[in-house]
Every structure is written in structure tokens, then in C-alpha cells.
Design a protein around this motif. Structure first.
Motif, PDB file in Angstrom:
ATOM      1  N   LYS A   6      -2.579   1.005  -1.400  1.00  0.00           N
ATOM      2  CA  LYS A   6      -1.659  -0.121  -1.529  1.00  0.00           C
ATOM      3  C   LYS A   6      -1.698  -1.004  -0.280  1.00  0.00           C
ATOM      4  O   LYS A   6      -1.692  -2.230  -0.384  1.00  0.00           O
ATOM      5  N   TYR A   7      -1.737  -0.377   0.884  1.00  0.00           N
ATOM      6  CA  TYR A   7      -1.703  -1.105   2.149  1.00  0.00           C
ATOM      7  C   TYR A   7      -3.075  -1.172   2.824  1.00  0.00           C
ATOM      8  O   TYR A   7      -3.166  -1.341   4.042  1.00  0.00           O
ATOM      9  N   ALA A   8      -4.142  -1.097   2.043  1.00  0.00           N
ATOM     10  CA  ALA A   8      -5.514  -1.103   2.585  1.00  0.00           C
ATOM     11  C   ALA A   8      -5.794  -2.355   3.411  1.00  0.00           C
ATOM     12  O   ALA A   8      -6.415  -2.282   4.476  1.00  0.00           O
ATOM     13  N   GLU A   9      -5.349  -3.520   2.937  1.00  0.00           N
ATOM     14  CA  GLU A   9      -5.589  -4.766   3.665  1.00  0.00           C
ATOM     15  C   GLU A   9      -4.903  -4.732   5.038  1.00  0.00           C
ATOM     16  O   GLU A   9      -5.479  -5.144   6.047  1.00  0.00           O
ATOM     17  N   VAL A  24      -2.563   6.298  11.304  1.00  0.00           N
ATOM     18  CA  VAL A  24      -2.103   6.047   9.942  1.00  0.00           C
ATOM     19  C   VAL A  24      -1.870   7.397   9.300  1.00  0.00           C
ATOM     20  O   VAL A  24      -2.775   8.234   9.259  1.00  0.00           O
ATOM     21  N   ARG A  25      -0.645   7.624   8.809  1.00  0.00           N
ATOM     22  CA  ARG A  25      -0.343   8.908   8.172  1.00  0.00           C
ATOM     23  C   ARG A  25       0.697   8.713   7.077  1.00  0.00           C
ATOM     24  O   ARG A  25       1.517   7.803   7.148  1.00  0.00           O
ATOM     25  N   ASP A  48       2.742 -10.551   8.434  1.00  0.00           N
ATOM     26  CA  ASP A  48       2.444 -11.519   7.372  1.00  0.00           C
ATOM     27  C   ASP A  48       1.727 -10.848   6.204  1.00  0.00           C
ATOM     28  O   ASP A  48       2.013 -11.127   5.033  1.00  0.00           O
ATOM     29  N   ILE A  49       0.789  -9.959   6.511  1.00  0.00           N
ATOM     30  CA  ILE A  49       0.069  -9.223   5.453  1.00  0.00           C
ATOM     31  C   ILE A  49       1.040  -8.327   4.700  1.00  0.00           C
ATOM     32  O   ILE A  49       1.026  -8.260   3.472  1.00  0.00           O
ATOM     33  N   TYR A  50       1.898  -7.635   5.434  1.00  0.00           N
ATOM     34  CA  TYR A  50       2.903  -6.773   4.810  1.00  0.00           C
ATOM     35  C   TYR A  50       3.793  -7.598   3.880  1.00  0.00           C
ATOM     36  O   TYR A  50       4.101  -7.191   2.753  1.00  0.00           O
ATOM     37  N   ASN A  51       4.174  -8.786   4.308  1.00  0.00           N
ATOM     38  CA  ASN A  51       5.025  -9.656   3.500  1.00  0.00           C
ATOM     39  C   ASN A  51       4.337 -10.066   2.197  1.00  0.00           C
ATOM     40  O   ASN A  51       4.996 -10.230   1.171  1.00  0.00           O
ATOM     41  N   LYS A  52       3.000 -10.228   2.210  1.00  0.00           N
ATOM     42  CA  LYS A  52       2.270 -10.550   0.978  1.00  0.00           C
ATOM     43  C   LYS A  52       2.298  -9.378   0.002  1.00  0.00           C
ATOM     44  O   LYS A  52       2.406  -9.572  -1.207  1.00  0.00           O
ATOM     45  N   ILE A  53       2.199  -8.163   0.520  1.00  0.00           N
ATOM     46  CA  ILE A  53       2.146  -6.967  -0.327  1.00  0.00           C
ATOM     47  C   ILE A  53       3.529  -6.616  -0.870  1.00  0.00           C
ATOM     48  O   ILE A  53       3.673  -6.248  -2.037  1.00  0.00           O
TER      49      ILE A  53
END
Length: 138
Positions: A6-9, A24-25, A48-53
Motif C-alpha cells: 500500500k505504501y510502496a511509493e 520499515v517494519r 505529500d506522498i502519504y497524503n495522496k495515499i
């Protein structure tokens, strides 16, 4: 969907952006991303990336713990308990003290020497290395 998928990007951006000590865990259905950055702009781009997801930050399945407390080129407040912060000739307690920054004084972080030490400059022009733990980005 696995959280790392889900958070690969976001994970990839942290890796390629230069997050140091990146960890990362997954634990109890929460993904933890920890590390340090030398740039407040990098930390902002990760958010910003987190906000897109997850636009409303509602999923509650990510803890993004990225430390930019002493990012290069930023202003930082000396956050010692009450005493002055020693500014040293080099990055290490074995180095001679070349100046001091007062508790709550705002100084400039010139660069990060490593995860523990930052090259700093006071408004009086004193330049040297300070322990990053006592610097909080403002």
C-alpha cells in the motif's frame, strides 16, 4: 493488501531520497517508517506522498517517524534542558569547545556531519559542531 505494498511509493521515495537509518517494519497492522533526513523539504515530500495515499489520514495504519530536527540549511532552536550547548571544533566530545549557544537560542544548521553531529553557525558567526539531539528545527 499488505501495508508495504500500500505504501510502496512512500517507502521507495524514502529510500531514493536519502533517508538515513531507514527502518520499515509492520507491527500489529501498523507500518512504521523511521529515519532521519538532512532536508526538511524531503520530509515534506514524504508527507505529500502519504497524503495522496490516505488523503484524510484516516486509515491509522502508518506511523511516519522521520526526524528532520537538524536539517541542513535550516534554523534550529537549542533545546538543552537549561544549560548552554557546546560548539566544538569537530564532531565529537573529544574535540575542543570553540563556542557556546545559549538555551533557546536560534542558530543555523549548515550541514549534518553524521547522525549525531551537525555543523552549526550562531548569529555571532561562531561555527562548529553541536550535538544534534539538542537542536529542534523551527
Amino acid at each position: 493488501m499488505a501495508l508495504q505494498e500500500k505504501y510502496a511509493e512512500l517507502i521507495q521515495a524514502a529510500k531514493t531520497g536519502g533517508v538515513s537509518n531507514l527502518q520499515v517494519r509492520e507491527q500489529e497492522n501498523v507500518l512504521y517508517i523511521d529515519g532521519s533526513v538532512a532536508s526538511g523539504a524531503l520530509k515534506d515530500s514524504l508527507w505529500d506522498i502519504y497524503n495522496k495515499i490516505d488523503p484524510d489520514y484516516r486509515a491509522g495504519d502508518l506511523i511516519l517517524n522521520i526526524d528532520a530536527s537538524a536539517a541542513a540549511g535550516t534554523k534550529a532552536k537549542v533545546t538543552t534542558t537549561s544549560s548552554n550547548l557546546n560548539i566544538r571544533k569537530g564532531p565529537g566530545t573529544d574535540q575542543p569547545i570553540v563556542g557556546k549557544a545559549a538555551h533557546n537560542e536560534v542558530i543555523t544548521v549548515v550541514s549534518r556531519a553524521n547522525d549525531q553531529w551537525s555543523l552549526v553557525r550562531t548569529d555571532q558567526g561562531e561555527e562548529g559542531y553541536a550535538y544534534s539531539q539538542y537542536l529542534t528545527q523551527i
